[in-house]
Design an enzyme around this catalytic site. Structure first.
Site, mmCIF file in Angstrom:
data_model
loop_
_atom_site.group_PDB
_atom_site.id
_atom_site.type_symbol
_atom_site.label_atom_id
_atom_site.label_comp_id
_atom_site.label_asym_id
_atom_site.label_seq_id
_atom_site.Cartn_x
_atom_site.Cartn_y
_atom_site.Cartn_z
ATOM 1 C CG ASP A 91 -3.722 0.313 -2.107
ATOM 2 O OD1 ASP A 91 -4.509 0.109 -3.050
ATOM 3 O OD2 ASP A 91 -3.833 1.263 -1.313
HETATM 4 O O1 MRU Z 1 -9.175 1.826 0.132
HETATM 5 P P1 MRU Z 1 -8.530 2.964 -0.585
HETATM 6 O O2 MRU Z 1 -9.505 3.974 -1.083
HETATM 7 O O3 MRU Z 1 -7.407 3.594 0.215
HETATM 8 O O4 MRU Z 1 -7.874 2.291 -1.867
HETATM 9 C C1 MRU Z 1 -7.235 3.103 -2.802
HETATM 10 C C2 MRU Z 1 -6.675 2.348 -3.949
HETATM 11 O O5 MRU Z 1 -6.823 1.150 -4.072
HETATM 12 C C3 MRU Z 1 -5.831 3.142 -4.905
HETATM 13 O O6 MRU Z 1 -5.915 2.595 -6.185
HETATM 14 C C4 MRU Z 1 -4.357 3.123 -4.439
HETATM 15 O O7 MRU Z 1 -4.244 3.432 -3.084
HETATM 16 C C5 MRU Z 1 -3.539 4.108 -5.214
HETATM 17 S S1 MRU Z 1 -3.993 5.797 -4.892
HETATM 18 C C6 MRU Z 1 -2.934 6.745 -5.824
#
Ligand code: MRU
Length: 349
Positions: free
Chosen positions: A241
Site C-alpha cells: 500500500d
Molecule cells: O485493505 P485493502 O484490501 O485495500 O488492502 C489491499 C492490500 O493490502 C494490497 O496488498 C495492496 O493494496 C496492493 S493491491 C495491488
C-alpha cells in the site's frame, strides 16, 4: 469463457465498479461522481492501492465532465479540493495521494498556459486519468514478468514453484492482471492465504484464482509457520500500500509476521508494487499512517456477532514490514534490493 476479470468499467464517461463486498455475487454499481467515489473506497467496495487511485480519479473525471466551470481557475480549484477529499477516504495506500499530486500539478500547469482553453484543459485532465488505466495494466504485466524471472532464477530443482501470497493484489485490486498476483499469474502455480478479519484471501484471491483456473490452496493466516515447516515454499510475494524510501513496506495486516516466518525458514520474501506505491517523501515506515477499521469488521461476520459483547477490538488494516526482511521489490522497471530503491527517485517524487 472470457477470463478477464474487470473490477473497474469505464466507458463513454460512465464509471462502474464491481462491488467486492458482494462477491461471489457479481454486481456492478455506478459511481457518478466524487461523493460516490469516496464512499465506495471508504466502504471497501473497491479496494487495493492501485484500484483506489484509479477509481478515485475516474470519479473526479465523471464529475468534471458534467459540471460547468466559470473559468480555468475555478476548474483548478474544484479539481484540487475534490482530489484532496478523495485522498482522505483511506489513509495508508499512497497511490491516490501520488495520483492527486500529479493531477493537481497538471491542472496548475494548464491554468497558467494561455494557449489552452477550458475545454482543452478538461480534455487533458481526462486523458491523463484514462492513461492511468492503460498504464496500470502494462506496469502489472511488467511486474509479473520481472517477478517470475527473479523467482525462477532462485528456484532450484524440478519441483513445482509454490508461492505464498497474502490479501488480494489481483485484477480486483488494480486495473487488471495485478501486482503480486500478477507474478503468480506469470508463474501460474501457488498457495494462497486467507486474510482475517476481512477474508480477502478467501473472498477475493480465491475467487480470482478459481475464475481463471489457476491452481491454489487456501490457508488461514495462522498456518504460515506450519506450512513453511512442512512444505517447500519457493517464495512469498505480497503487494504494497505504501513503500517508504528505505524499502519499509505497509501492506495488509499480517504481512509483517509472514516476513518474519519467511526469514526464519529461509524463504525469499518479495514485495510486488508499481512505482506509484513508493513514497519517497518519507524516509522509513514509521511515518506511514495505519488505517484503523471499525471494530464491527472483527466482531461480526456479515451481520452476525461472533465475538462476545463488551470485548474491545483492535483492528488495524495494515502493518509495516521492515526493509531488512524484504529480499526484493518487484517493480515495472525491474527488481530492486530495498537499499537500491532510491535509484528510482525522480525529480517529481
Ligand atoms: O485493505 P485493502 O484490501 O485495500 O488492502 C489491499 C492490500 O493490502 C494490497 O496488498 C495492496 O493494496 C496492493 S493491491 C495491488
Amino acid at each position: 469463457m472470457d477470463t478477464t476479470l474487470e473490477s473497474i468499467r469505464w466507458e463513454n464517461g460512465k464509471l462502474e465498479i464491481l462491488d467486492q463486498t458482494l462477491l461471489p455475487r457479481t454486481k456492478y454499481i455506478p459511481v457518478t461522481g466524487v461523493e460516490d467515489g469516496w464512499h465506495v473506497i471508504r466502504n471497501m467496495q473497491v479496494r487495493g492501492a492501485p484500484a483506489i487511485a484509479i477509481v478515485g480519479c475516474l470519479s473526479l473525471v465523471a464529475e468534471i465532465t458534467k459540471d460547468d466551470h466559470r473559468d480555468k481557475k475555478s476548474l483548478r480549484q474544484d479539481v484540487e479540493g475534490k482530489l484532496n477529499y478523495l485522498v482522505s477516504a483511506r489513509p495508508t495506500a499512497v497511490n491516490m495521494k501520488i495520483a492527486a499530486d500529479e493531477l493537481i500539478h497538471l491542472a496548475n500547469k494548464l491554468t497558467k498556459d494561455t494557449t489552452v482553453n477550458i475545454d482543452q484543459m478538461k480534455e487533458s485532465l481526462i486523458d491523463s486519468v484514462e492513461l492511468m488505466l492503460i498504464k496500470d495494466i502494462a506496469d502489472n504485466k511488467a511486474i509479473g514478468d520481472f517477478g517470475a524471472e527473479e523467482i525462477l532464477k532462485h528456484t532450484h530443482g524440478d519441483g513445482a514453484v509454490k508461492i505464498l501470497t497474502h490479501c488480494n493484489t489481483g485484477s480486483l485490486a488494480t486495473a487488471g492482471y495485478g501486482t503480486a498476483l500478477g507474478v503468480i499469474r506469470s508463474l501460474h502455480k501457488k498457495h494462497n492465504l486467507e486474510t482475517r478479519p476481512y477474508f480477502q484471501g478467501a473472498r477475493l484471491t480465491a475467487y480470482e484464482l478459481v475464475y481463471e483456473g489457476i491452481p491454489g490452496t487456501l490457508i488461514c493466516d495462522d498456518m504460515v509457520a506450519a506450512l513453511m515447516k512442512s512444505t517447500n515454499i519457493s517464495a512469498v510475494v505480497v503487494g504494497a500500500d505504501r513503500v517508504a524510501a528505505n524499502g519499509d513496506t505497509a501492506n495488509k495486516i499480517g504481512t509483517y509476521q509472514i516476513a518474519i516466518v519467511a526469514q526464519y525458514h529461509n524463504v525469499p520474501f518479495y514485495v510486488a508494487a508499481p512505482r506509484t506505491s513508493i513514497d519517497f517523501s518519507i524516509p522509513c515506515g514509521d511515518y506511514i499512517v495505519i488505517e484503523e477499521r471499525p471494530e464491527r469488521e472483527m466482531s461480526h461476520i456479515k451481520n452476525e456477532r461472533i465475538a462476545s459483547c463488551g470485548i474491545h477490538c483492535w483492528n488495524p488494516a495494515f502493518d509495516v514490514t521492515p526493509a531488512r526482511l524484504i529480499t526484493g521489490i518487484i517493480t515495472e522497471v525491474g527488481v530492486f534490493r530495498p537499499k537500491d530503491l532510491i535509484k528510482l527517485k525522480t525529480e517529481r517524487n
